[in-house]
Design a protein around this motif. Structure first.
Motif, PDB file in Angstrom:
ATOM      1  N   ILE A 116       0.846  -1.194   0.000  1.00 15.17           N
ATOM      2  CA  ILE A 116       0.000   0.000   0.000  1.00 15.17           C
ATOM      3  C   ILE A 116       0.885   1.248   0.000  1.00 15.17           C
ATOM      4  O   ILE A 116       0.565   2.253  -0.648  1.00 15.17           O
ATOM      5  N   MET A 117       2.007   1.202   0.703  1.00 17.69           N
ATOM      6  CA  MET A 117       2.957   2.326   0.702  1.00 17.69           C
ATOM      7  C   MET A 117       3.421   2.598  -0.726  1.00 17.69           C
ATOM      8  O   MET A 117       3.484   3.768  -1.156  1.00 17.69           O
ATOM      9  N   TYR A 118       3.732   1.567  -1.469  1.00 17.77           N
ATOM     10  CA  TYR A 118       4.139   1.737  -2.870  1.00 17.77           C
ATOM     11  C   TYR A 118       3.019   2.411  -3.657  1.00 17.77           C
ATOM     12  O   TYR A 118       3.261   3.368  -4.407  1.00 17.77           O
ATOM     13  N   ARG A 119       1.809   1.945  -3.469  1.00 15.93           N
ATOM     14  CA  ARG A 119       0.664   2.500  -4.191  1.00 15.93           C
ATOM     15  C   ARG A 119       0.415   3.953  -3.827  1.00 15.93           C
ATOM     16  O   ARG A 119       0.168   4.795  -4.697  1.00 15.93           O
ATOM     17  N   GLN A 120       0.491   4.265  -2.530  1.00 16.09           N
ATOM     18  CA  GLN A 120       0.207   5.626  -2.089  1.00 16.09           C
ATOM     19  C   GLN A 120       1.291   6.608  -2.536  1.00 16.09           C
ATOM     20  O   GLN A 120       1.003   7.773  -2.798  1.00 16.09           O
TER      21      GLN A 120
ATOM     22  N   ASN B 196       7.164  -1.750  -1.522  1.00 15.43           N
ATOM     23  CA  ASN B 196       7.257  -2.972  -2.320  1.00 15.43           C
ATOM     24  C   ASN B 196       5.952  -3.166  -3.081  1.00 15.43           C
ATOM     25  O   ASN B 196       4.879  -2.832  -2.572  1.00 15.43           O
ATOM     26  N   GLN B 197       6.028  -3.707  -4.282  1.00 17.18           N
ATOM     27  CA  GLN B 197       4.809  -3.989  -5.029  1.00 17.18           C
ATOM     28  C   GLN B 197       4.089  -5.211  -4.475  1.00 17.18           C
ATOM     29  O   GLN B 197       2.907  -5.422  -4.773  1.00 17.18           O
ATOM     30  N   LYS B 198       4.793  -6.008  -3.682  1.00 20.79           N
ATOM     31  CA  LYS B 198       4.207  -7.207  -3.104  1.00 20.79           C
ATOM     32  C   LYS B 198       3.973  -7.003  -1.601  1.00 20.79           C
ATOM     33  O   LYS B 198       4.745  -6.339  -0.926  1.00 20.79           O
ATOM     34  N   SER B 199       2.913  -7.601  -1.089  1.00 20.06           N
ATOM     35  CA  SER B 199       2.641  -7.537   0.348  1.00 20.06           C
ATOM     36  C   SER B 199       3.639  -8.401   1.109  1.00 20.06           C
ATOM     37  O   SER B 199       4.360  -9.207   0.515  1.00 20.06           O
ATOM     38  N   GLY B 200       3.665  -8.234   2.422  1.00 23.06           N
ATOM     39  CA  GLY B 200       4.546  -9.065   3.244  1.00 23.06           C
ATOM     40  C   GLY B 200       5.512  -8.232   4.053  1.00 23.06           C
ATOM     41  O   GLY B 200       5.359  -7.018   4.194  1.00 23.06           O
ATOM     42  N   GLY B 201       6.524  -8.895   4.600  1.00 19.84           N
ATOM     43  CA  GLY B 201       7.539  -8.217   5.393  1.00 19.84           C
ATOM     44  C   GLY B 201       7.095  -7.859   6.794  1.00 19.84           C
ATOM     45  O   GLY B 201       7.730  -7.049   7.476  1.00 19.84           O
ATOM     46  N   TYR B 202       6.006  -8.466   7.263  1.00 18.76           N
ATOM     47  CA  TYR B 202       5.442  -8.101   8.560  1.00 18.76           C
ATOM     48  C   TYR B 202       6.383  -8.497   9.701  1.00 18.76           C
ATOM     49  O   TYR B 202       6.990  -9.557   9.681  1.00 18.76           O
ATOM     50  N   ALA B 203       6.462  -7.633  10.701  1.00 18.71           N
ATOM     51  CA  ALA B 203       7.283  -7.903  11.878  1.00 18.71           C
ATOM     52  C   ALA B 203       6.431  -8.222  13.095  1.00 18.71           C
ATOM     53  O   ALA B 203       6.864  -8.903  14.014  1.00 18.71           O
ATOM     54  N   GLY B 204       5.197  -7.693  13.116  1.00 19.54           N
ATOM     55  CA  GLY B 204       4.269  -7.980  14.208  1.00 19.54           C
ATOM     56  C   GLY B 204       4.507  -7.120  15.438  1.00 19.54           C
ATOM     57  O   GLY B 204       5.610  -6.640  15.684  1.00 19.54           O
TER      58      GLY B 204
END
Length: 281
Positions: free
Chosen positions: A120-124, A154-162
Motif C-alpha cells: 500500500i505504501m508503494y501504491r500511495q 514494495n509492489q508485493k505484500s509481506g515483510g510483517y514484523a508484528g
C-alpha cells in the motif's frame, strides 16, 4: 495472555474469577463452573463499570477486576450508540464487535495495534494527489524506493514484523512520506486502513491516526463510520445477512475462517441471553 472465560468453562481460572467477582459484590458459590449465575455476575459487573456487557470474561474484564486501568477500553455505551446510529438490534452490534474485533486495540506499551502494508505504501507514493503531479515521475520515485528499501516500499505484500515492531516499520516509512506511511497501515482493534480517512469523514490521515491513538471508543467509531459509508455493507448488517456481511468486510476467504457462522452464532447468543438488550451504565 489472559485466557478468555465463558459460559460452560470449568477451571481453576473460573474459580479465581468467581472469587474476584464476589469481592466486587457478587454472591457466587466459588465452584469453578462458569454457569448461568457466573455469566450474569460478569455481565452485571461489566454494566456497572461500563465495559461491553457480553457476559464473557476476557482480558479487559479480568484486568478491570484486578484493578487495571480501563481508561482506553471500549465502553458498553459505545455499542448502544452504534446500534441506534446503524438502526440495528444491539445484539447485531455485539456480534460484529465480538467477531470482527481483533481484541485489544492497544499494545502493552500503549500504542495502537497496527499492521504496516508495504504494498500500500508503494501504491500511495505513486498516487496523484495534486494538480500538476506527474504520474510517471511518481511511479519512478516509488520504484526507486522499492529498490533501495523493499521492506518498506514494495509492489508485493509481506515483510510483517508484528507487534511493536510494526511501529518501527511505520516510523521508517514516515521518514519517506508521512501521509503515505500513515495511510498504509491498518489501525486499532478493527484494523481500519489509514487511506480510508477521507471517506470516514476525517480532515486528514493525521487526524484519523490521532483518533485511533486516543482509545478503543474512537477505534470503534471509525468501524461504525466504515459501515455507515458502505450502503451495501450496512444493508447486509441490517438484514442480518451474515455471509454477505462477512464477504464484504473480510474478503472472499471469509468462509475459511467461518466468519459468517461465527457472526450468526454470536448474534443468536446475545439475542437469546438478553445481553443484546443491555443498557449502558
Amino acid at each position: 495472555m489472559t485466557t478468555t472465560l465463558r459460559h460452560g468453562d470449568r477451571s481453576q481460572a473460573v474459580l479465581i474469577l468467581q472469587k474476584n467477582l464476589n469481592k466486587h459484590g457478587a454472591n457466587l458459590i466459588p465452584d469453578g463452573a462458569y454457569g448461568d449465575a457466573t455469566e450474569a455476575a460478569v455481565r452485571a459487573y461489566q454494566v456497572k463499570i461500563g465495559l461491553v456487557a457480553d457476559g464473557v470474561a476476557g482480558n479487559k474484564t479480568q484486568t478491570s477486576l484486578a484493578g487495571g486501568d480501563c481508561g482506553k477500553l471500549l465502553r458498553n455505551n459505545d455499542l448502544v450508540t452504534a446500534a441506534e446510529r446503524l438502526n440495528v438490534p444491539l445484539a447485531s452490534v455485539y456480534a460484529v464487535n465480538e467477531v470482527e474485533s481483533k481484541g485489544s486495540g492497544f499494545l502493552d506499551n500503549g500504542k495502537p495495534v497496527i499492521l504496516f502494508e508495504r504494498h500500500i505504501m508503494y501504491r500511495q507514493l505513486a498516487k496523484v494527489r495534486h494538480e500538476g503531479d506527474d504520474p510517471a515521475a511518481l511511479k519512478r520515485n516509488a520504484d526507486q524506493l522499492a529498490a533501495t528499501n523493499p521492506a518498506i516500499v514494495n509492489q508485493k505484500s509481506g515483510g510483517y514484523a508484528g507487534g511493536s515492531a510494526e511501529h518501527q516499520r511505520l516510523a521508517t516509512a514516515r521518514l519517506i512520506d508521512d501521509t503515505a506511511a500513515l495511510e498504509s497501515a491498518s489501525w486499532g482493534a478493527f484494523q481500519i486502513m489509514g487511506f480510508h480517512w477521507q471517506r470516514l469523514g476525517y480532515n486528514s490521515v493525521q487526524e484519523f491516526v490521532a483518533a485511533m491513538s486516543a482509545g478503543e471508543s474512537e477505534q470503534f467509531d471509525a468501524f461504525v463510520r466504515f459501515i455507515e459509508t458502505d450502503p451495501v455493507l450496512h444493508k447486509a448488517l441490517k438484514g442480518r445477512k451474515w455471509a454477505e456481511f462477512a464477504k464484504l468486510y473480510n474478503g472472499p476467504d471469509y468462509q475459511r475462517n467461518l466468519y459468517d457462522i461465527k457472526l450468526q452464532r454470536a448474534y443468536e447468543r446475545h439475542d437469546d441471553c438478553g445481553c443484546g438488550q443491555a443498557v449502558a451504565a
